[in-house]
Design a protein around this motif. Sequence first.
Motif, PDB file in Angstrom:
ATOM      1  N   LEU A   1      33.378  32.096  41.158  1.00  0.00           N
ATOM      2  CA  LEU A   1      34.368  32.772  41.989  1.00  0.00           C
ATOM      3  C   LEU A   1      35.045  33.895  41.210  1.00  0.00           C
ATOM      4  CD1 LEU A   1      36.153  32.916  44.590  1.00  0.00           C
ATOM      5  CD2 LEU A   1      37.687  31.285  43.467  1.00  0.00           C
ATOM      6  N   PHE A   2      35.437  33.619  39.979  1.00  0.00           N
ATOM      7  CA  PHE A   2      36.100  34.621  39.150  1.00  0.00           C
ATOM      8  C   PHE A   2      35.163  35.787  38.838  1.00  0.00           C
ATOM      9  CE2 PHE A   2      39.368  31.514  37.088  1.00  0.00           C
ATOM     10  CZ  PHE A   2      39.927  31.312  38.341  1.00  0.00           C
ATOM     11  N   ALA A   3      33.878  35.484  38.669  1.00  0.00           N
ATOM     12  CA  ALA A   3      32.908  36.537  38.366  1.00  0.00           C
ATOM     13  C   ALA A   3      32.716  37.468  39.557  1.00  0.00           C
ATOM     14  CB  ALA A   3      31.574  35.911  37.968  1.00  0.00           C
ATOM     15  N   ILE A   4      32.751  36.916  40.763  1.00  0.00           N
ATOM     16  CA  ILE A   4      32.561  37.742  41.961  1.00  0.00           C
ATOM     17  C   ILE A   4      33.768  38.651  42.195  1.00  0.00           C
ATOM     18  CG2 ILE A   4      32.308  37.713  44.474  1.00  0.00           C
ATOM     19  CD1 ILE A   4      30.741  35.103  44.155  1.00  0.00           C
ATOM     20  N   GLY A   5      34.961  38.082  42.152  1.00  0.00           N
ATOM     21  CA  GLY A   5      36.161  38.855  42.462  1.00  0.00           C
ATOM     22  C   GLY A   5      36.689  39.683  41.317  1.00  0.00           C
ATOM     23  N   GLY A   6      36.537  39.188  40.095  1.00  0.00           N
ATOM     24  CA  GLY A   6      37.112  39.881  38.948  1.00  0.00           C
ATOM     25  C   GLY A   6      36.103  40.465  37.993  1.00  0.00           C
ATOM     26  N   GLY A   7      34.814  40.266  38.278  1.00  0.00           N
ATOM     27  CA  GLY A   7      33.771  40.742  37.383  1.00  0.00           C
ATOM     28  C   GLY A   7      33.337  42.161  37.669  1.00  0.00           C
ATOM     29  N   SER A   8      32.310  42.603  36.956  1.00  0.00           N
ATOM     30  CA  SER A   8      31.826  43.969  37.113  1.00  0.00           C
ATOM     31  C   SER A   8      30.360  44.036  36.711  1.00  0.00           C
ATOM     32  CB  SER A   8      32.640  44.920  36.232  1.00  0.00           C
ATOM     33  OG  SER A   8      32.476  44.579  34.849  1.00  0.00           O
ATOM     34  N   VAL A   9      29.748  45.163  37.028  1.00  0.00           N
ATOM     35  CA  VAL A   9      28.396  45.473  36.570  1.00  0.00           C
ATOM     36  C   VAL A   9      28.470  46.751  35.760  1.00  0.00           C
ATOM     37  CG1 VAL A   9      27.292  44.334  38.530  1.00  0.00           C
ATOM     38  CG2 VAL A   9      27.829  46.761  38.658  1.00  0.00           C
ATOM     39  N   SER A  10      27.553  46.929  34.845  1.00  0.00           N
ATOM     40  CA  SER A  10      27.563  48.093  33.982  1.00  0.00           C
ATOM     41  C   SER A  10      26.664  49.187  34.552  1.00  0.00           C
ATOM     42  CB  SER A  10      27.099  47.706  32.575  1.00  0.00           C
ATOM     43  OG  SER A  10      27.091  48.831  31.719  1.00  0.00           O
ATOM     44  N   LEU A  11      27.194  50.397  34.637  1.00  0.00           N
ATOM     45  CA  LEU A  11      26.428  51.545  35.104  1.00  0.00           C
ATOM     46  C   LEU A  11      26.651  52.688  34.124  1.00  0.00           C
ATOM     47  CD1 LEU A  11      24.664  52.765  37.368  1.00  0.00           C
ATOM     48  CD2 LEU A  11      26.775  53.513  38.486  1.00  0.00           C
ATOM     49  N   PHE A  12      25.589  53.087  33.434  1.00  0.00           N
ATOM     50  CA  PHE A  12      25.674  54.122  32.397  1.00  0.00           C
ATOM     51  C   PHE A  12      26.724  53.760  31.355  1.00  0.00           C
ATOM     52  CE2 PHE A  12      24.489  56.505  36.330  1.00  0.00           C
ATOM     53  CZ  PHE A  12      23.162  56.764  35.970  1.00  0.00           C
ATOM     54  N   GLY A  13      26.824  52.478  31.067  1.00  0.00           N
ATOM     55  CA  GLY A  13      27.754  52.018  30.056  1.00  0.00           C
ATOM     56  C   GLY A  13      29.168  51.831  30.534  1.00  0.00           C
ATOM     57  N   LEU A  14      29.438  52.148  31.813  1.00  0.00           N
ATOM     58  CA  LEU A  14      30.781  51.994  32.362  1.00  0.00           C
ATOM     59  C   LEU A  14      30.843  50.768  33.267  1.00  0.00           C
ATOM     60  CD1 LEU A  14      31.578  55.699  33.325  1.00  0.00           C
ATOM     61  CD2 LEU A  14      32.412  54.447  31.324  1.00  0.00           C
ATOM     62  N   PRO A  15      31.911  49.982  33.169  1.00  0.00           N
ATOM     63  CA  PRO A  15      32.044  48.807  34.043  1.00  0.00           C
ATOM     64  C   PRO A  15      32.448  49.213  35.448  1.00  0.00           C
ATOM     65  CG  PRO A  15      33.971  48.989  32.632  1.00  0.00           C
ATOM     66  CD  PRO A  15      33.023  50.087  32.202  1.00  0.00           C
ATOM     67  N   ILE A  16      31.697  48.758  36.436  1.00  0.00           N
ATOM     68  CA  ILE A  16      32.002  49.036  37.840  1.00  0.00           C
ATOM     69  C   ILE A  16      32.465  47.733  38.482  1.00  0.00           C
ATOM     70  CG2 ILE A  16      31.153  49.944  40.019  1.00  0.00           C
ATOM     71  CD1 ILE A  16      31.083  51.947  37.705  1.00  0.00           C
ATOM     72  N   PRO A  17      33.708  47.663  38.967  1.00  0.00           N
ATOM     73  CA  PRO A  17      34.225  46.409  39.538  1.00  0.00           C
ATOM     74  C   PRO A  17      33.390  45.958  40.739  1.00  0.00           C
ATOM     75  CG  PRO A  17      35.992  48.011  39.232  1.00  0.00           C
ATOM     76  CD  PRO A  17      34.717  48.753  39.015  1.00  0.00           C
ATOM     77  N   ASN A  18      33.156  44.684  40.830  1.00  0.00           N
ATOM     78  CA  ASN A  18      32.399  44.145  41.966  1.00  0.00           C
ATOM     79  C   ASN A  18      33.045  44.480  43.322  1.00  0.00           C
ATOM     80  OD1 ASN A  18      30.411  43.069  40.335  1.00  0.00           O
ATOM     81  ND2 ASN A  18      31.419  41.074  40.156  1.00  0.00           N
ATOM     82  N   PRO A  19      34.393  44.402  43.440  1.00  0.00           N
ATOM     83  CA  PRO A  19      34.995  44.775  44.731  1.00  0.00           C
ATOM     84  C   PRO A  19      34.677  46.217  45.143  1.00  0.00           C
ATOM     85  CG  PRO A  19      36.562  43.539  43.429  1.00  0.00           C
ATOM     86  CD  PRO A  19      35.397  43.811  42.535  1.00  0.00           C
ATOM     87  N   LEU A  20      34.556  47.124  44.162  1.00  0.00           N
ATOM     88  CA  LEU A  20      34.216  48.507  44.485  1.00  0.00           C
ATOM     89  C   LEU A  20      32.813  48.600  45.067  1.00  0.00           C
ATOM     90  CD1 LEU A  20      34.862  51.542  44.407  1.00  0.00           C
ATOM     91  CD2 LEU A  20      33.941  51.585  42.071  1.00  0.00           C
ATOM     92  N   ILE A  21      31.886  47.858  44.494  1.00  0.00           N
ATOM     93  CA  ILE A  21      30.506  47.856  44.994  1.00  0.00           C
ATOM     94  C   ILE A  21      30.464  47.327  46.422  1.00  0.00           C
ATOM     95  CG2 ILE A  21      28.200  46.884  44.651  1.00  0.00           C
ATOM     96  CD1 ILE A  21      28.854  46.777  41.651  1.00  0.00           C
ATOM     97  N   ILE A  22      31.189  46.245  46.659  1.00  0.00           N
ATOM     98  CA  ILE A  22      31.225  45.660  48.000  1.00  0.00           C
ATOM     99  C   ILE A  22      31.864  46.630  48.986  1.00  0.00           C
ATOM    100  CG2 ILE A  22      32.213  43.771  49.384  1.00  0.00           C
ATOM    101  CD1 ILE A  22      31.926  42.016  46.861  1.00  0.00           C
ATOM    102  N   MET A  23      32.921  47.324  48.558  1.00  0.00           N
ATOM    103  CA  MET A  23      33.565  48.302  49.435  1.00  0.00           C
ATOM    104  C   MET A  23      32.603  49.422  49.800  1.00  0.00           C
ATOM    105  SD  MET A  23      36.602  51.041  48.775  1.00  0.00           S
ATOM    106  CE  MET A  23      35.306  52.107  48.106  1.00  0.00           C
ATOM    107  N   ILE A  24      31.851  49.912  48.824  1.00  0.00           N
ATOM    108  CA  ILE A  24      30.897  51.003  49.081  1.00  0.00           C
ATOM    109  C   ILE A  24      29.842  50.567  50.083  1.00  0.00           C
ATOM    110  CG2 ILE A  24      29.076  52.414  48.041  1.00  0.00           C
ATOM    111  CD1 ILE A  24      30.792  52.506  45.490  1.00  0.00           C
ATOM    112  N   VAL A  25      29.327  49.358  49.905  1.00  0.00           N
ATOM    113  CA  VAL A  25      28.314  48.843  50.833  1.00  0.00           C
ATOM    114  C   VAL A  25      28.881  48.732  52.239  1.00  0.00           C
ATOM    115  CG1 VAL A  25      26.883  46.851  51.412  1.00  0.00           C
ATOM    116  CG2 VAL A  25      27.027  47.625  49.038  1.00  0.00           C
ATOM    117  N   LEU A  26      30.068  48.153  52.358  1.00  0.00           N
ATOM    118  CA  LEU A  26      30.697  48.013  53.675  1.00  0.00           C
ATOM    119  C   LEU A  26      31.028  49.372  54.284  1.00  0.00           C
ATOM    120  CD1 LEU A  26      33.112  44.976  53.132  1.00  0.00           C
ATOM    121  CD2 LEU A  26      31.042  45.039  54.530  1.00  0.00           C
TER     122      LEU A  26
END
Length: 338
Positions: A169-194
């Motif tokens: 749960l913490f990984a989904i809401g508070g985690g991130s993925v790395s893109l070009f060495g920069l952390p991208i918050p998971n909520p941002l990815i979900i927002m973009i998809v939606l």
Amino acid sequence: MSADATLKDVIGQQTHRGPLAWLVSRQIFWILIAVILAVVFMSLSTSTFATPNNLFNVTRNFAFVGIVALGMTAVIITGGIDLSVGATVLISAMVTTLIMHAGLPLALALPAAMGASLLVGLVNGLLIAVAGMPAFVVTLGMMSVARSIGMVLSNNALIYEFGPDQAMLFAIGGGSVSLFGLPIPNPLIIMIVLALITGFALRWTRWGRHLYAIGGNENAAILTGVPVKAMKVSVYMFAAFCAGVTGFLMTGWLGSVTTGLGTGLELTVIAATVIGGANLAGGSGTALGAVVGAILIEIIRNSLTLLGISTFWQGTFVGAFIIIAVGFDRLRNRETGE
């Protein structure tokens, strides 16, 4: 003439102005300019704004507002309003928390949270569309009811233990993925998809065209065969779904849930949609506008903090932007005769 044909005529009239003239006349264009100028100003005037850490926080925070604003935009397009989204965020978070606190898996908590949120939207939609009650009154009442239910469910206690799937749960809401060495918050990815899905639905599907038709002229929409009642129920359920997603994500980000979660969020979300170009009278609004409005509000909040200005001034700045945005829209409509 059908609602689909009417919308196509409007789009055709807009494109005949010329791409540049049409772009400059859009409110979202000027809001984007404001966002860019604010980012440049803060990057030059402070040494902390453009740091990866701060940008991570900014993008994560506006993602929560942006997700809810997508649902609110659909509601406002129809000429409605939903004041219960903040309480729906709490309901979603509380259902997630109680199920996982009892030791049950995340795979059960997520659909249960979404189901509870959709139920709030369904009740709102039925009372507004079928019973014919005013949206303001219904959703204001639901805001109180849903928040009260959240307090009853938790007994007004802080809950911070989430069972065996807590790390997930913490990984989904508070985690991130790395893109070009920069952390991208998971909520941002979900927002973009939606946002992409919502933008496509509003622009290219019959559902979206019907929403604009209802907001433009509900009586005409009825005469052209638009299922107005079903459409209204669907938008309030969509708004509740977006709020439910946010509640689930915020639970994972915060690591605890209190009954104050989501308080005042509905005002911030409405501000984001209006700043992004939605008309409270109905008939206009875009997914991109909702996201851009959310970005501007979060940049204002973050900038006040970094500049050492009391955050109590945030409401003044946001309110001023709303008044300016509405005034610009009125002026544009007067000049173009729309």
